[in-house]
Design a protein around this motif. Structure first.
Motif, mmCIF file in Angstrom:
data_model
loop_
_atom_site.group_PDB
_atom_site.id
_atom_site.type_symbol
_atom_site.label_atom_id
_atom_site.label_comp_id
_atom_site.label_asym_id
_atom_site.label_seq_id
_atom_site.Cartn_x
_atom_site.Cartn_y
_atom_site.Cartn_z
ATOM 1 N N ARG A 185 -74.689 -49.580 20.585
ATOM 2 C CA ARG A 185 -73.877 -49.246 21.760
ATOM 3 C C ARG A 185 -72.407 -49.577 21.519
ATOM 4 O O ARG A 185 -71.512 -48.822 21.885
ATOM 5 N N LEU A 218 -70.859 -31.271 33.898
ATOM 6 C CA LEU A 218 -72.009 -32.104 33.547
ATOM 7 C C LEU A 218 -72.001 -32.423 32.042
ATOM 8 O O LEU A 218 -72.216 -33.569 31.631
ATOM 9 N N ALA A 219 -71.717 -31.401 31.242
ATOM 10 C CA ALA A 219 -71.692 -31.594 29.785
ATOM 11 C C ALA A 219 -70.601 -32.570 29.385
ATOM 12 O O ALA A 219 -70.706 -33.247 28.360
ATOM 13 N N ALA A 220 -69.557 -32.643 30.200
ATOM 14 C CA ALA A 220 -68.461 -33.556 29.878
ATOM 15 C C ALA A 220 -68.907 -35.017 29.948
ATOM 16 O O ALA A 220 -68.229 -35.906 29.446
ATOM 17 N N GLN A 221 -70.068 -35.264 30.576
ATOM 18 C CA GLN A 221 -70.590 -36.634 30.605
ATOM 19 C C GLN A 221 -71.339 -36.988 29.323
ATOM 20 O O GLN A 221 -71.855 -38.085 29.194
ATOM 21 N N ASN A 222 -71.415 -36.029 28.424
ATOM 22 C CA ASN A 222 -72.075 -36.277 27.133
ATOM 23 C C ASN A 222 -71.026 -36.510 26.060
ATOM 24 O O ASN A 222 -69.948 -35.910 26.097
ATOM 25 N N ARG A 223 -71.354 -37.337 25.096
ATOM 26 C CA ARG A 223 -70.492 -37.450 23.910
ATOM 27 C C ARG A 223 -71.229 -36.791 22.747
ATOM 28 O O ARG A 223 -72.291 -37.237 22.323
ATOM 29 N N THR A 224 -70.626 -35.714 22.280
ATOM 30 C CA THR A 224 -71.291 -34.895 21.263
ATOM 31 C C THR A 224 -70.935 -35.409 19.868
ATOM 32 O O THR A 224 -70.123 -36.324 19.707
ATOM 33 N N GLY A 247 -75.041 -36.636 31.040
ATOM 34 C CA GLY A 247 -75.038 -35.232 31.487
ATOM 35 C C GLY A 247 -76.338 -34.539 31.116
ATOM 36 O O GLY A 247 -76.949 -33.835 31.935
ATOM 37 N N ALA A 248 -76.792 -34.761 29.887
ATOM 38 C CA ALA A 248 -78.049 -34.146 29.425
ATOM 39 C C ALA A 248 -79.227 -34.696 30.226
ATOM 40 O O ALA A 248 -80.130 -33.949 30.631
ATOM 41 N N LEU A 249 -79.216 -36.002 30.441
ATOM 42 C CA LEU A 249 -80.321 -36.608 31.186
ATOM 43 C C LEU A 249 -80.314 -36.113 32.629
ATOM 44 O O LEU A 249 -81.371 -35.849 33.213
ATOM 45 N N ARG A 250 -79.118 -35.955 33.202
ATOM 46 C CA ARG A 250 -79.033 -35.458 34.580
ATOM 47 C C ARG A 250 -79.587 -34.036 34.656
ATOM 48 O O ARG A 250 -80.344 -33.696 35.573
ATOM 49 N N LEU A 251 -79.228 -33.232 33.673
ATOM 50 C CA LEU A 251 -79.743 -31.853 33.658
ATOM 51 C C LEU A 251 -81.271 -31.857 33.600
ATOM 52 O O LEU A 251 -81.942 -31.142 34.350
ATOM 53 N N GLY A 279 -71.375 -29.113 23.972
ATOM 54 C CA GLY A 279 -71.635 -30.180 24.952
ATOM 55 C C GLY A 279 -73.119 -30.434 25.151
ATOM 56 O O GLY A 279 -73.539 -31.498 25.584
ATOM 57 N N TRP A 280 -73.945 -29.424 24.861
ATOM 58 C CA TRP A 280 -75.399 -29.592 24.896
ATOM 59 C C TRP A 280 -76.000 -29.527 23.492
ATOM 60 O O TRP A 280 -76.922 -30.271 23.165
ATOM 61 N N GLU A 316 -76.108 -44.055 27.722
ATOM 62 C CA GLU A 316 -74.884 -43.981 28.539
ATOM 63 C C GLU A 316 -73.959 -42.863 28.082
ATOM 64 O O GLU A 316 -73.086 -42.446 28.839
ATOM 65 N N HIS A 317 -74.179 -42.345 26.873
ATOM 66 C CA HIS A 317 -73.319 -41.266 26.365
ATOM 67 C C HIS A 317 -73.949 -39.885 26.497
ATOM 68 O O HIS A 317 -73.390 -38.902 26.019
ATOM 69 N N VAL A 318 -75.123 -39.807 27.085
ATOM 70 C CA VAL A 318 -75.766 -38.491 27.293
ATOM 71 C C VAL A 318 -76.228 -38.357 28.744
ATOM 72 O O VAL A 318 -77.216 -37.697 29.039
ATOM 73 N N TYR A 363 -80.114 -32.236 21.109
ATOM 74 C CA TYR A 363 -80.752 -33.369 21.766
ATOM 75 C C TYR A 363 -82.262 -33.383 21.483
ATOM 76 O O TYR A 363 -83.072 -33.704 22.344
#
Lengths: 445, 481, 128
Positions: free
Chosen positions: A399, A58-64, B106-110, B91-92, B102-104, A273
């Protein structure tokens, strides 16, 4: 469930001691129809290993901020955090206790908070600081409420150039109690709060004037003059500050601030976040007994030796209930600890270097953007953040740049209609000349 | 005695973290009128000194890893290590809140999943994760109630009924909403009496705030009738969910008739208390109240999650961004690891442990409200105090000598010499047995040698702390060598 | 429980003692004992108007905070300033040195509505 230590035998023995056949009997007071439908629909449990894999995916869908080069600001900044900070704040002795009500069992937390309070006093040049509030936004709300209660006046003047989130939270906090929050306009050229307009808005119903330094646009305000105006009208002056910049800037205690608030995230907190954050709160002595939140005091123990405890608790809800100075209870203790370790690690010289490097990088960035034909929106002096006007849709540009590996913003359209072609840019000590050149090149194209 | 502070050991010129040298001076970048004349007086110390300093301080803290910590109404359960590992994952942890959605994802899904799971656990229609602590959740909910009442034209409703057993934050949150509190006296059974409630209800009442189970550890068994009465009177039902640990899988506030509830992720859902935060106090509300929740709201469209700011009826914001996200990560992990059966077992073990303690101590301590309790039991040292002069505070301090953190004392206010004990589900039976034995021994000591209790604690880093002196002459910062 | 006969008492545990045209006000030993160690006392300035049944100040102990309720309406003539820095006196000598304010009453007959020592003693028995 690795966190439930009982065996079935343990449970049976406890039931026998109770003289009860089944745990169900202990829940008998809950009406049966409520119990029958109470099982929530949740996904099946995962083992620790599965959980880590699942969360990792899930975290991999984030860009840190390790993947995006951060020039974003708006209250959250990408500062370097020395390893000692996490080393201290991950100790279970600091992570797992409750609020230190039992002083004899909590001297570690208490002394650390006392030191934190002292550091905030030093940074702000104010005589008193508390042991934290939730964040900068709610700290402003608390300060405005305190000002209204203390002056018994019913209107707060808050600069429109102050953080939109803090203004929103302040309205949510204040308007229910009948306190009016009115915004002071800003000057279109400098980006500073329009003090000429402020003068016209002041009267004997104004409880406080609140400005941010530097303001949300990154611009330095004429805070001393604003403070004088407020005081002449019998109002309090509330300054919202950015703590790193205070290594360089005149501290609010020296320009007449009565109440000081700020967002403490830059002091060693991960961006996370947007939470948890750290609400900084400091004030003049006069407001000691009206101050919201916890405060640690130094005293002695029964043997006459130095010791610490939470003090002035009669301001709080468990004693004063409906007349408490605030409803805040749990605050951001561990975040305050992180800030204290960070400030100790940097020291006065290190903090100055961090502030100066950020300012240097931001000025370098701005000059290069100007050279590339781009236009800063405001002419006022700044430290490490400024507003840039872009051609076309600012949101689309953010974006696009994120696609190119750069994080910029926030954009300003949501809170300032007239700035819909603008965005914030900030630099910290982490940004390199190469990264700055890279961003400028990306923006040029 | 207290250790030297960082300010005491500070020596000019010492450094821990170094930075590359700046190329310009401040005066080249910032107008001189804005520059401070003197650097802030922060400590100047080396890294080993910082490490040693905090290691020394850490050793002086009672904590959940090291000590049984049965602090009533605080749910001091074990904080799983995997949660800490996850929350520290870049990652968090290294996400900027201004990052385009669109780049977060994963955070929004959590967050979206956690909202849905809390809805399921609480029996509510919508959840906001924004309130950063329990009291903030109370305030946010009441603020939502107020907005709803305003939308119905109910501006005359300005009174909130709060039982006398309620946490102090309840009346304080009411006052924050510009409303007034009517205190409802508990019935003889320690619960809200429907008759007394009927007397208090009127057309100026905005809401009832009810803690369930209440702070005596008792389930408000008449809750369905109470909810009906409150709703019939045109008011709303608020559940202080601080004690939700007792109800997991066994009762849902939404089905009890509550219109809003806050849960403390730092209590029920295992996130650590941090020595006073950060916490997190999400609220669940009915569909009717959903439009009033704080902005922005998380919405899903075609499988993508986004923040919706276009919420004209929203009460605004109660935190800078989206709430205490990294606390939410921990609670998400906990629920995902437990599942529905695991959470129900948590409640069962917590309630069993509290009753085991109650049954094992009620012969030596007073039990003002007899019978089974839920997740906590409230004992009283009243008889001991009358017979020996030893008070609840003395007993509490003596527990420290045995390496046990005291229960909550002198609360709820309606119980004299109250000792409010919440063992939580994560202590072994051996630890519970030891606590029981220590409590019985202290009761014996009270009769045989009360002085040893009056002087307790004896083995902590400092002796009993003089809180009167601290409050009379507040010293709130280091004042020099 | 016994209390001095030379003054009148409120349900909120203040005493009022008539001294010529003035009324001296303090809190009773019962109240002082209930409060425990006093940590802060907030008294009005001389010249302030007070009203019967309404707060004229605030007293805090470590565990409680209470309003000080005026037994009579009138103007504050004198304030026991030193008491605010010598808080032990509130509990050690509540009847004499622990007095708080002196009021010039608008209507001295207001005191007749208050309790005498015997009724106040009963009132305290009930609260205890």
């Amino acid at each position: 469930m690795p966190w439930l230590p009982h065996t079935e035998r343990d449970r049976r023995e406890m039931l026998e001691a109770l003289g009860v056949d089944s745990v169900d009997e202990l829940f008998a007071e809950i009406p049966e129809k409520l119990r029958e439908s109470a099982r929530p629909d949740l996904p099946p449990p995962l083992t620790e290993m599965e959980l880590l894999d699942h969360a990792g995916a899930l975290a991999a869908q984030n860009r840190t901020l390790d993947e995006l080069t951060c020039f974003a600001g708006g209250g959250i900044y990408d500062h370097f955090i020395p390893a000692i900070v996490h080393s201290v704040t991950s100790r279970p002795e600091f992570v797992t206790p409750y609020t230190p009500y039992q002083a004899e069992a909590s001297q570690g937390t208490l002394q650390a908070m006392f030191e934190y309070q002292t550091m905030i006093c030093e940074l702000t040049a104010m005589p008193i600081a508390n042991a934290s509030l939730y964040d900068g936004a709610t700290a402003l709300g608390e300060a405005v409420l305190l000002a209204a209660n203390s002056t018994r006046r019913s209107r707060a003047l808050v600069s429109a150039a102050l953080s939109p989130a803090a203004r929103r939270a302040t309205r949510t906090y204040c308007e229910a109690t009948g306190l009016e929050v009115v915004e002071i306009p800003w000057d279109d050229e400098s980006g500073q709060t329009d003090l000429g307009e402020l003068a016209k808005m002041l009267d004997d119903e104004v409880a406080c004037v609140a400005l941010q330094q530097p303001n949300y646009f990154g611009v330095l305000e004429e805070v001393a003059e604003a403070g004088e105006q407020a005081h002449e009208a019998g109002a309090l002056f509330v300054a919202m500050v950015e703590p790193i910049s205070l290594a360089l800037l005149t501290p609010p205690g020296e320009y007449g601030a009565d109440l000081v608030v700020g967002e403490g995230q830059p002091l060693g907190l991960l961006p996370g976040y947007g939470g948890p954050l750290l609400g900084i709160f400091a004030c003049r002595d006069e407001f000691l007994r009206r101050m919201p939140g916890r405060v640690v005091g130094r005293t002695v123990d029964a043997a006459g030796e130095e010791a610490y405890c939470l003090t002035l608790q009669t301001r709080e809800q468990h004693i004063r209930r409906g007349r408490a100075t605030s409803n805040i209870c749990t605050n951001e203790g561990l975040c305050a600890l992180a800030a204290a370790v960070y400030m100790a690690a940097l020291g006065p010289e290190g903090l100055r270097e961090v502030a100066l490097l950020g300012a240097e990088r931001a000025h370098d960035l701005r000059e290069k953007l100007v050279a590339a034909g781009l236009e800063p929106r405001f002419a006022g002096p700044y430290v490490n953040e400024f507003v840039l006007r872009v051609a076309g849709d600012a949101e689309a540009l953010v974006r696009e740049l994120a696609g190119a590996g750069y994080l910029v913003g926030p954009t300003l359209a949501r809170d300032y209609e007239e700035l819909d072609d603008c965005l914030l840019l900030a630099a910290t000590e982490r940004r390199t000349v190469e990264e700055i050149d890279g961003l400028v090149a990306a923006m040029r194209s | 005695m207290a250790d030297p502070t960082l300010f005491d050991i500070s020596q000019r010129g010492k450094r821990c973290t170094r930075m590359p040298a700046p190329e310009k001076g401040a005066e080249e970048l910032i107008p001189a009128q804005h520059l401070r004349a003197q650097a802030p007086g922060l400590p100047e110390v080396s890294e080993p000194e910082i490490a040693r300093h905090y290691a020394t301080l850490a050793a002086q803290n009672f904590n959940v890893d090291g000590h049984f910590y049965p602090l009533g109404s605080c749910t001091m359960k074990y904080n799983p290590k995997v949660n800490e590992a996850l929350a520290a994952d870049p990652g968090w942890a290294r996400l900027h809140p201004a990052t385009p959605e669109e780049h977060v994802q994963g955070a929004l899904r959590l967050m979206h999943q956690l909202e849905a799971w809390l809805c399921a656990i609480l029996g509510m229609d919508a959840v906001s994760l924004q309130p950063p602590a329990g009291a903030a959740g109370e305030f946010t909910s009441l603020r939502v109630f107020r907005a709803w009442h305003d939308s119905q034209g109910n501006t005359q409703r300005t009174r909130v009924i709060v039982p006398d057993t309620a946490h102090g934050t309840n009346p304080a949150s009411v006052a924050r909403c510009g409303w007034t509190v009517t205190v409802l006296e508990s019935g003889d059974d320690g619960r809200v009496s429907p008759e007394a409630l009927a007397d208090a209800l009127d057309d100026d009442v905005a809401a009832l705030m009810l803690t369930n189970p209440n702070t005596l550890g008792l389930f408000e068994a008449q809750v369905l009738q109470i909810a009906e009465m409150v709703h019939d009177a045109g008011a709303l039902m608020y559940c202080d969910g601080a004690n939700m640990n007792a109800l997991l899988g066994h009762g849902r506030p939404g089905e009890m008739g509550f219109d809003a509830v806050q849960v403390n992720l730092h209590k029920t859902f295992s996130t650590p208390h941090g020595g006073g935060g950060p916490g997190s106090g999400p609220i669940g509300v009915t569909a009717e109240l959903e439009p009033f929740l704080p902005v922005p709201r998380l919405v899903e469209q075609d499988g993508r999650l986004a923040w919706d700011w276009d919420r004209p009826e929203s009460i605004g914001k109660v935190q800078s961004w989206f709430g205490n996200f990294l606390v939410a990560v921990r609670a998400w992990a906990y629920i995902r690891a437990c599942g529905a059966d695991g959470l129900a077992q948590v409640a069962r073990d917590a309630v069993l442990a509290a009753n085991y303690i109650r049954a094992s101590l009620e012969d030596v301590y007073d039990l003002p409200y007899p019978g089974a309790c839920m997740h906590e039991c409230v004992l009283s040292a009243r008889t001991i105090a009358e017979e020996t002069g030893v008070r609840a505070a003395d007993i509490a301090k003596r527990l420290l000598d045995h390496g046990i953190h005291p229960p909550t004392m002198y609360f709820p206010l309606i119980v004299d010499e109250a000792l409010m004990i919440e063992p939580a589900e994560t202590e072994t039976k051996a630890a519970l047995d030891r606590f029981i034995e220590v409590m019985r021994e202290i009761a014996r000591e009270a009769a045989a040698d009360p002085e040893i209790l009056h002087d307790a604690p004896h083995s902590t880093p400092v002796r009993r702390v003089d809180e009167v002196k601290a409050a009379r002459n507040p010293i709130l910062r280091w004042q020099g060598r | 429980m016994e209390f001095p006969e030379d003054r009148r008492y409120t349900e909120t545990h203040e005493w009022a003692k008539v001294e010529d045209d003035l009324v001296r006000v303090g809190i009773t030993s019962f109240a002082a004992e209930q409060l425990g160690d006093v940590i802060y006392l907030d008294l009005p300035e001389a010249g302030t108007s007070v009203r019967q049944g309404e707060p004229f100040g605030e007293i805090e102990s470590v565990k409680a905070v209470s309003d000080l309720i005026s037994p009579v309406s009138g103007e504050v003539r004198e304030v026991n300033e030193p008491l605010m820095d010598d808080l032990d006196t509130v509990s050690e000598d509540p009847w004499e040195a622990g007095w708080m304010i002196v009021v010039a009453p608008d209507d001295p007959s207001q005191l007749e509505a208050l309790m005498d020592a015997a009724s106040y003693a009963e009132h305290c028995e009930e609260e205890a």
